[in-house]
Design an enzyme around this catalytic site. Structure first.
Site, PDB file in Angstrom:
ATOM      1  N   GLY A 288     -23.521  72.064  -4.600  1.00 23.30           N
ATOM      2  CA  GLY A 288     -25.165  71.667  -4.966  1.00 23.30           C
ATOM      3  C   GLY A 288     -25.182  70.630  -4.184  1.00 23.30           C
ATOM      4  O   GLY A 288     -24.534  69.895  -3.513  1.00 23.30           O
ATOM      5  N   ALA A 360     -20.701  68.298 -11.923  1.00 23.84           N
ATOM      6  CA  ALA A 360     -22.183  68.225 -11.495  1.00 23.84           C
ATOM      7  C   ALA A 360     -22.587  69.637 -11.700  1.00 23.84           C
ATOM      8  O   ALA A 360     -23.721  70.027 -11.515  1.00 23.84           O
ATOM      9  CB  ALA A 360     -22.180  67.796  -9.994  1.00 23.84           C
ATOM     10  N   ILE A 402     -22.837  64.252 -15.073  1.00 25.75           N
ATOM     11  CA  ILE A 402     -23.843  64.358 -14.469  1.00 25.75           C
ATOM     12  C   ILE A 402     -25.125  64.767 -15.418  1.00 25.75           C
ATOM     13  O   ILE A 402     -25.282  65.955 -15.365  1.00 25.75           O
ATOM     14  CB  ILE A 402     -24.218  64.897 -12.856  1.00 25.75           C
ATOM     15  CG1 ILE A 402     -22.937  64.372 -11.939  1.00 25.75           C
ATOM     16  CG2 ILE A 402     -25.582  64.526 -12.347  1.00 25.75           C
ATOM     17  CD1 ILE A 402     -22.864  63.048 -11.785  1.00 25.75           C
ATOM     18  N   LYS A 406     -34.258  64.384 -18.397  1.00 28.60           N
ATOM     19  CA  LYS A 406     -34.945  65.660 -19.414  1.00 28.60           C
ATOM     20  C   LYS A 406     -34.094  65.702 -20.711  1.00 28.60           C
ATOM     21  O   LYS A 406     -34.646  66.525 -21.621  1.00 28.60           O
ATOM     22  CB  LYS A 406     -34.990  66.968 -18.595  1.00 28.60           C
ATOM     23  CG  LYS A 406     -35.893  66.728 -17.233  1.00 28.60           C
ATOM     24  CD  LYS A 406     -35.659  67.933 -16.632  1.00 28.60           C
ATOM     25  CE  LYS A 406     -36.929  67.916 -15.405  1.00 28.60           C
ATOM     26  NZ  LYS A 406     -36.805  67.034 -14.507  1.00 28.60           N
ATOM     27  N   LEU A 445     -34.839  63.255  -4.643  1.00 36.78           N
ATOM     28  CA  LEU A 445     -35.657  63.804  -3.379  1.00 36.78           C
ATOM     29  C   LEU A 445     -34.877  64.730  -2.627  1.00 36.78           C
ATOM     30  O   LEU A 445     -33.788  64.450  -2.227  1.00 36.78           O
ATOM     31  CB  LEU A 445     -36.326  62.662  -2.676  1.00 36.78           C
ATOM     32  CG  LEU A 445     -37.350  61.893  -3.373  1.00 36.78           C
ATOM     33  CD1 LEU A 445     -37.591  60.620  -2.543  1.00 36.78           C
ATOM     34  CD2 LEU A 445     -38.596  62.487  -3.630  1.00 36.78           C
ATOM     35  N   SER A 447     -33.435  67.720  -3.360  1.00 37.17           N
ATOM     36  CA  SER A 447     -32.380  68.510  -3.896  1.00 37.17           C
ATOM     37  C   SER A 447     -33.111  69.920  -4.188  1.00 37.17           C
ATOM     38  O   SER A 447     -34.218  70.084  -4.230  1.00 37.17           O
ATOM     39  CB  SER A 447     -31.913  67.859  -5.416  1.00 37.17           C
ATOM     40  OG  SER A 447     -33.122  68.053  -6.133  1.00 37.17           O
ATOM     41  N   THR A 468     -48.883  70.858 -10.971  1.00 39.49           N
ATOM     42  CA  THR A 468     -49.069  71.472 -12.303  1.00 39.49           C
ATOM     43  C   THR A 468     -49.957  70.582 -12.904  1.00 39.49           C
ATOM     44  O   THR A 468     -50.898  71.411 -13.887  1.00 39.49           O
ATOM     45  CB  THR A 468     -47.720  71.360 -12.971  1.00 39.49           C
ATOM     46  OG1 THR A 468     -47.233  70.024 -13.109  1.00 39.49           O
ATOM     47  CG2 THR A 468     -46.635  72.185 -12.423  1.00 39.49           C
TER      48      THR A 468
END
Length: 606
Positions: A288, A360, A402, A406, A445, A447, A468
């Site tokens: 990732g 991760a 990681i 949120k 930024l 990802s 949104t």
């Protein structure tokens, strides 16, 4: 053959110039009439000077210069070569011939030769500068920074026939340079004049050529440039100037990362090496965005073996090839495994016994996980549990989770599952010899799944760009700087901490969309529209980095903070985990109800 012909021609021209210099010097000395005695001396002196001066010019390699790029260095070389050649000729005549050459003739010969040989060399440079004017198809460029880098760029743009840009002027904050000329271009003022200059001179592109200044200054200058319609370009870093790489090919477009305005991160290399060097290091989710960057940045610290674990074979294959190319001496093991498969994870730990684990692997897409909550729980909660318990059982020294902003007062399944993962490792840490820590940060930024690639696709398609909500804000960081801080936080680990990365100032997503449109050469609302689609399930207008009950404290690094570990009852956590496992196959409402019991602050947003 062509080079030899050129050399012969240049030597003959110089010999003629030497003869002219000596003859005119005698004429001036004797008021236009040279007596027969001195005519013979003049001829002999000219012949000897031709030999000595030509040899001196060759010694200083003045026949190997490209004179269309001549500068002060070439002028100094001419002065040295002519002075030595003239002096050697005069001394030869002084000791071996009589009568002696008048000293005034020698001085005049020296002066005349420096002038005429210098003019002959710089004439092509002058003609070249006059010839290279803006062509009809070239775009007008304004260079910010009239220092060494800006001058190099100006020369490249003026004299490179492949360039589609022509420099019109400089902008520089040094007031001493204002209204002066640098390499033939005017310095029209400081950064406060950028908007006016662009409008007045109809500038097409602005090139920021000040790689040595702080990123904060760069960000401020970009902020001003964004108010114009000119396209932005930048010279990326001071190393390019030092290594001589500043050419038109080094100029790149300004990207969103340049807008963040943060200076490079300083890391404690010794502290990191102490816990990574000569250790087996396991990175889950190694294919990732974050996982692959962890691989790149850990490799230089010389782990004894690097384990690249991931579920997707293509992404693991890609990072394996890249690591093998970049670090040919590093021992790598690529492992295709699902963190949800406990037996497979146990096999990995049994076989390799990793001492440092960076976890991760996770499902991170908020709206997708709202629609698939069971998968988020299986991967983010029980996958973490599997890897963490194996790290404890097989006596790993450090385990770094990681996490995400949120996880703080989550409104999404993804955020809630990451908070449960934090709780799991904090609970394990109290009874384990392994140091379990979490590192919490916001969006990165570029990802996978981030808004930047999505916005770029929409811009390339001609718009509209969908946001949104006009007031939605997020914290942003580049992938490399986030990973640097993650690795540094691992060095500070004592066990149980949640490390919180300083993400700088939050950014409005609508402003980010506008910036991307401008950086792509379009005008928001004119060339490409921005539309608002409404907040998606699980999203909130802003993210937080700290829970109310977590007291924050500083670390030795000014960009890393510690949230105080929250006491969690292991028995209560185990009970709730069993309930969560039971409801995985049930309705979404049942899953959310159990999560609500387990995660304080969780509130579902539909």
């Amino acid at each position: 053959m062509k080079l030899q012909s050129r050399l012969v021609l240049l030597v003959l021209i110089d010999m003629l110039l030497v003869w002219v210099s000596i003859y005119t010097s005698y004429l001036f000395r004797f008021d236009g009439y040279i007596s027969p005695n001195y005519i013979e001396q003049c001829i002999r002196y000219a012949a000897i000077s031709m030999i000595f001066c030509s040899a001196s010019l060759m010694y200083f390699k003045l026949y190997n210069r490209i004179w269309e790029y001549a500068s002060i260095g070439e002028m100094i070389s001419i002065f040295k070569a002519v002075t030595i050649g003239c002096t050697a000729s005069y001394l030869f005549m002084f000791f071996f011939f009589s009568p002696r050459i008048p000293f005034s003739v020698f001085i005049r010969v020296l002066e005349t030769m420096i002038i005429v040989i210098g003019v002959s060399r710089f004439a092509w440079r002058v003609l070249r500068d006059k010839y290279y004017k803006k062509k009809l198809d070239q775009r007008k460029a304004l260079i910010v920074g009239a220092g060494d880098c800006g001058i190099l760029i100006a020369k490249e743009l003026k004299f490179n026939s492949q360039s589609n840009l022509y420099p019109m002027a400089f902008i520089d904050d040094d007031v001493a340079k204002k209204n002066h000329q640098v390499v033939g271009l005017p310095v029209l003022g400081g950064r406060d004049q950028i908007i006016e200059v662009v409008a007045k001179h109809d500038i097409d592109e602005i090139i920021i050529a000040i790689p040595s200044v702080s990123r904060k200054d760069i960000s401020e200058i970009i902020g001003i440039c964004k108010l114009t319609k000119a396209k932005l370009k930048i010279i990326p870093k001071i190393n390019d100037l030092i290594q001589g790489k500043v050419t038109i090919n080094a100029i790149r477009d300004v990207v969103v990362e340049d807008l963040l305005g943060r200076d490079p991160i300083n890391v404690d290399l010794e502290g990191i090496a102490n816990y990574v060097e000569d250790k087996v290091v396991l990175i889950t989710g190694a294919g990732g965005s974050i996982g692959s960057e962890l691989c790149r940045q850990i490799a230089p610290f010389r782990p004894s073996k690097l384990l690249l674990l991931g579920h997707g074979e293509n992404s693991i294959y890609d990072i394996e090839r890249e690591m093998s190319r970049l670090f040919p001496g590093l021992l790598l093991e690529t492992i295709i495994a699902d963190v949800q498969d406990k037996e497979r994870i146990q096999d990995v730990f049994t076989c390799y016994r990793p001492k440092v684990v960076f976890h991760a692997a996770a499902h991170k897409h908020v709206p997708l996980m709202e629609r698939n909550p069971a998968e988020a729980i299986k991967n983010n909660v029980f996958g973490t549990k599997n890897v963490a318990e194996c790290a404890d059982l097989y006596q790993a020294e450090r385990f770094v989770l990681i996490s995400t902003d949120k996880a703080v007062n989550p409104t999404s399944i993804m955020g809630a599952t990451k908070r449960i993962a934090e709780m799991l490792i904090q609970s394990l840490d109290r009874t384990s010899n392994t140091r379990f820590v979490a590192v919490r940060f916001g969006n990165v930024l570029g990802s996978r799944g981030s808004v930047i690639p999505h916005f770029k696709e929409q811009i390339e398609a001609g718009g509209p760009v969908t946001v949104t909500h006009p007031e939605m804000i997020r914290y942003f960081m580049t992938i490399p700087e986030a990973v640097q801080l993650v690795i540094q936080a691992g060095a500070f680990a004592q066990g149980g901490e949640v490390f919180i990365l300083d993400m700088g100032s939050p950014v409005k997503i609508a402003d980010l969309a506008s910036d991307l449109i401008r950086l792509s050469g379009f005008e928001p609302g004119v060339d490409i529209e921005i539309t608002y689609s409404g907040i998606r399930p699980g999203e909130k207008l802003y993210e937080e980095l700290l829970l109310s009950e977590e007291d924050i404290s500083s670390t030795r690094h000014d960009r890393i903070f510690i949230g105080r570990p929250i006491t969690i009852s292991r028995s209560q956590l185990d009970l709730e985990m069993k309930r969560l496992e039971k409801v995985i196959g049930e309705e979404h409402s049942a899953i959310r109800e159990v999560i609500g019991h387990l995660v304080s602050g969780y509130s579902h947003v539909s």
